[in-house]
Design an enzyme around this catalytic site. Structure first.
Site, PDB file in Angstrom:
ATOM      1  N   ASP A 124      46.017  37.066  35.400  1.00  0.00           N
ATOM      2  CA  ASP A 124      45.819  38.350  36.071  1.00  0.00           C
ATOM      3  C   ASP A 124      45.935  38.288  37.579  1.00  0.00           C
ATOM      4  O   ASP A 124      46.426  39.205  38.214  1.00  0.00           O
ATOM      5  CB  ASP A 124      44.458  38.946  35.690  1.00  0.00           C
ATOM      6  CG  ASP A 124      43.306  38.175  36.329  1.00  0.00           C
ATOM      7  OD1 ASP A 124      43.232  36.943  36.142  1.00  0.00           O
ATOM      8  OD2 ASP A 124      42.482  38.798  37.013  1.00  0.00           O
ATOM      9  N   ASP A 145      43.689  33.164  39.341  1.00  0.00           N
ATOM     10  CA  ASP A 145      43.027  32.227  38.443  1.00  0.00           C
ATOM     11  C   ASP A 145      43.900  31.985  37.222  1.00  0.00           C
ATOM     12  O   ASP A 145      45.064  32.360  37.189  1.00  0.00           O
ATOM     13  CB  ASP A 145      41.654  32.765  38.035  1.00  0.00           C
ATOM     14  CG  ASP A 145      41.752  34.200  37.526  1.00  0.00           C
ATOM     15  OD1 ASP A 145      42.779  34.534  36.905  1.00  0.00           O
ATOM     16  OD2 ASP A 145      40.825  34.994  37.751  1.00  0.00           O
ATOM     17  N   TYR A 171      35.865  42.228  34.640  1.00  0.00           N
ATOM     18  CA  TYR A 171      36.550  43.490  34.366  1.00  0.00           C
ATOM     19  C   TYR A 171      35.679  44.375  33.488  1.00  0.00           C
ATOM     20  O   TYR A 171      36.030  44.707  32.353  1.00  0.00           O
ATOM     21  CB  TYR A 171      37.912  43.232  33.707  1.00  0.00           C
ATOM     22  CG  TYR A 171      38.919  42.630  34.660  1.00  0.00           C
ATOM     23  CD1 TYR A 171      39.566  43.413  35.605  1.00  0.00           C
ATOM     24  CD2 TYR A 171      39.204  41.261  34.628  1.00  0.00           C
ATOM     25  CE1 TYR A 171      40.473  42.867  36.497  1.00  0.00           C
ATOM     26  CE2 TYR A 171      40.105  40.705  35.513  1.00  0.00           C
ATOM     27  CZ  TYR A 171      40.739  41.509  36.440  1.00  0.00           C
ATOM     28  OH  TYR A 171      41.634  40.960  37.328  1.00  0.00           O
ATOM     29  N   GLU A 195      43.451  37.468  47.670  1.00  0.00           N
ATOM     30  CA  GLU A 195      43.824  37.255  46.279  1.00  0.00           C
ATOM     31  C   GLU A 195      44.770  38.362  45.811  1.00  0.00           C
ATOM     32  O   GLU A 195      44.507  39.537  46.023  1.00  0.00           O
ATOM     33  CB  GLU A 195      42.603  37.215  45.364  1.00  0.00           C
ATOM     34  CG  GLU A 195      42.946  36.838  43.930  1.00  0.00           C
ATOM     35  CD  GLU A 195      41.718  36.610  43.056  1.00  0.00           C
ATOM     36  OE1 GLU A 195      41.869  35.949  42.009  1.00  0.00           O
ATOM     37  OE2 GLU A 195      40.625  37.086  43.407  1.00  0.00           O
TER      38      GLU A 195
END
Length: 620
Positions: A77, A80, A229, A474
């Site tokens: 995603d 990571d 999430y 990120e």
């Protein structure tokens, strides 16, 4: 990735005054190419032979094995190595929507096939993740153990457990979003690969039924996702979202009436939002329903759909600062929703503004805001301003797309890009050793994460390019996905759009009579020869289809076994091979080729020859 729970705030937001910027002309075509390329860096599984991000290698090759299911593939995603189903599905939905609306423009710039490959990489995984009508795997890996380590995907030693939803542990939001992704993607492949499109629709119908019949929040079943999430908005928005995409894909009145019958009770006509993203889908639903209304498809649902449209326009007006409650913006003019990865909301809001501008223009209508009627062009100008900010027209003169412009983030919070490529140095990088050696480095990333949209600046346009500044540096797949459509639209210029016509997805350009050239072996001494030839062609409903014969010959003096072939850019059925993961192997009736013997397989599609290559083999 999201690390803290976000609360949906309906409180008024302050609109900050923005100062004029010296705008530079941007190369939207180059930005489009780079933004699609980013998805290749996020791939999990066996990488294809035409992989363009060459510093990545195979990873996650045993995903799902412990659960007795093949879950190899899909996307990581963000920075990571976890595969989270909800944001991955939203990513695929938004990539598909981009192609549905602006595929013609992508084709003109030569990027349509790359965008379609990016969608298919996701949907191939979703097909695997949905092995039964009422079972869907929604996560592979665990965020807690993953974040304890700083490792390349190729070196992962973290827990790769697979987590699923089922009737006893439901997840309507996850199943609904995945249904939306499959339905939207079926439109993308409807003409180039009708068999695949039908398969996607079958999964979409089943997943919608699963989501609607067994209701519940997915993070109550897959609790390890809560920290990363969490579904704050619940599942009603995803049920409406899935119904809208299934209607778009099928014209089945059941789904149109579902939107009409449940609009009030599920919040579709009630929630006036100032955000749109992987969690909250209401603005997206409202935009699609407004499209159906403008297309004259509402029928007996007209009154309800008009209320959906009012809320869609509430969102649009808030973006351009002419609503009753407006989106907050930085002094430099960027929409600002939250400190952590704010850019996801910028790209998604800009996409909705872009398509709605074209919907209104196609219908000959204007936008109704609290401040008065607004021309559709103002929505497109807003979207352009946000994209230009991302690409460098901002107080810091920083491009927030890695690899675009002269001043872009160099220390991205991304495990794979921050550690030396496995292909350059395959020495094992340990869980904690990666933090000590690579995470803490104050140097630029050894691998350029081309096209990645990072989290972006704070509420005052400040940005710190530091690897440990995960809130700002990120990237995420769902940052990029909505941007594809906007960049294609801006690159193509203005005029000539009618987005209310029936959807006809453009195919990659095909020559009338494809030229067949022999597939070159890996070297002159290769023991395997591959020869393709065109054997037939015909026209059906205005589309030219081609039948290709491919002959694989064992040129060695030994017996060929364990053959694995890579077949890419295939948009139709294939006969004479067996699919095994991401490769093709011998058909069931043979298991080897003797010296000098050949194997023939055939396939049909409406494109140039597929790319066929040898992945691996043994000689006995």
């Amino acid at each position: 990735m999201e690390k803290f729970v976000r609360l949906i705030s309906m409180a008024p937001l302050l609109l900050l005054l923005c100062f004029p910027l010296a705008l530079a002309a941007h190369d939207y075509g180059q930005a489009l190419s780079k933004s699609i390329l980013f998805f290749e860096a996020q791939r999990s599984g066996f990488l294809p032979h035409n992989q363009r991000v060459t510093w990545r290698a195979n990873s996650g090759l045993y995903d799902g094995k412990a659960s007795g299911v093949d879950l190899v593939g899909g996307y990581y995603d963000a920075g990571d190595n976890v595969k989270f189903g909800l944001p991955m599905a939203f990513t695929v939905t938004m990539m598909s929507w981009s192609i549905i609306e602006y595929g013609k423009q992508m084709a003109a710039s030569g990027e349509l096939s790359h965008a379609m490959e990016a969608v298919k990489w996701g949907t191939d995984y979703f097909i695997k993740a949905h092995p039964e009508p009422y079972v869907l795997y929604g996560e592979v890996g665990d965020g807690n153990t993953d974040h304890y380590c700083w490792q390349r995907p190729e070196d992962m030693t973290t827990d790769r457990r697979a987590y699923k939803i089922s009737p006893s542990n439901p997840g309507s939001d996850l199943a609904g979003e995945t249904a939306a992704a499959m339905a939207a993607a079926s439109i993308v492949f409807r003409h180039s690969n009708p068999a695949y499109a039908s398969e996607l629709l079958r999964h979409a119908h089943q997943l919608f039924d699963f989501a609607d019949k067994y209701r519940g929040k997915y993070d109550s079943s897959i609790t390890v996702a809560q920290k990363y999430y969490r579904s704050i908005s619940g599942y009603n928005d995803e049920l409406l979202w899935a119904a809208a995409w299934l209607f778009q894909a099928t014209n089945n009145q059941y789904y149109l009436n579902y939107l009409g019958n449940n609009g009030d009770s599920m919040g579709g006509t009630g929630w006036g939002m100032t955000e749109f993203g992987w969690d909250v889908k209401y603005s997206g639903v409202q935009t699609l329903v407004a499209k159906f209304l403008m297309q004259g498809k509402a029928g007996r649902n007209t009154a309800v759909f008009e209320k959906y449209q009012q809320k869609a326009e509430y969102f649009m007006c808030s973006c351009i600062g002419k609503g009753s409650r407006n989106a907050q913006k930085t002094p430099g003019g960027l929409i600002f929703r939250q400190r952590w990865n704010n850019m996801q909301f910028v790209t998604s809001a800009s996409f909705l503004a872009t398509v709605y501008s074209d919907y209104l223009t196609s219908a000959g209508k204007t936008l109704n805001c609290a401040a008065g009627n607004v021309a559709p062009s103002e929505l497109l100008s807003f979207a352009k301003s946000q994209v230009d900010y991302i690409l460098g027209d901002n107080p810091r003169a920083t491009s927030y797309m890695v690899g675009y412009g002269n001043n872009f983030p160099q220390q991205v919070h991304h495990r794979a890009s921050s550690i030396v490529s496995y292909k350059k140095d395959s020495s094992f990088v340990s869980c904690r050793g990666g933090y000590a050696t690579w995470f803490s480095r104050k140097a630029s990333d050894p691998n350029l994460l081309t096209g990645a949209i990072v989290g972006g600046p704070d509420a005052y346009d400040n940005f710190a390019d530091q690897r440990d500044n995960y809130e700002q540096t990120e990237p995420a797949t769902y940052n990029n996905a909505p941007l594809l459509g906007i960049l294609a639209r801006l690159n193509a210029g203005h005029g000539g759009y009618n987005q209310l016509l029936p959807v006809v997805t453009t195919q990659p350009k095909v020559a009338p009579l494809p030229k067949i050239t022999p597939v070159a072996p890996a070297s002159s001494s290769s023991p395997i020869a591959i020869q393709q030839k065109l054997t037939a062609s015909w026209v059906s409903k205005g589309v030219t289809y081609y039948r290709y014969s491919t002959v694989v010959t064992n040129k060695s003096a030994k017996t060929l076994t364990n053959l694995k072939l890579s077949v890419t850019k295939l948009y139709g059925p294939i006969w004479g091979l067996t699919k095994a993961g991401d490769s093709y192997v011998f058909p069931s009736w043979i298991n080897s080729l003797s010296a000098g013997k050949s194997l023939e397989f055939v396939y049909i599609h409406s494109a140039s020859p597929a790319d066929v290559a040898v992945s691996s083999y043994s000689l006995a």
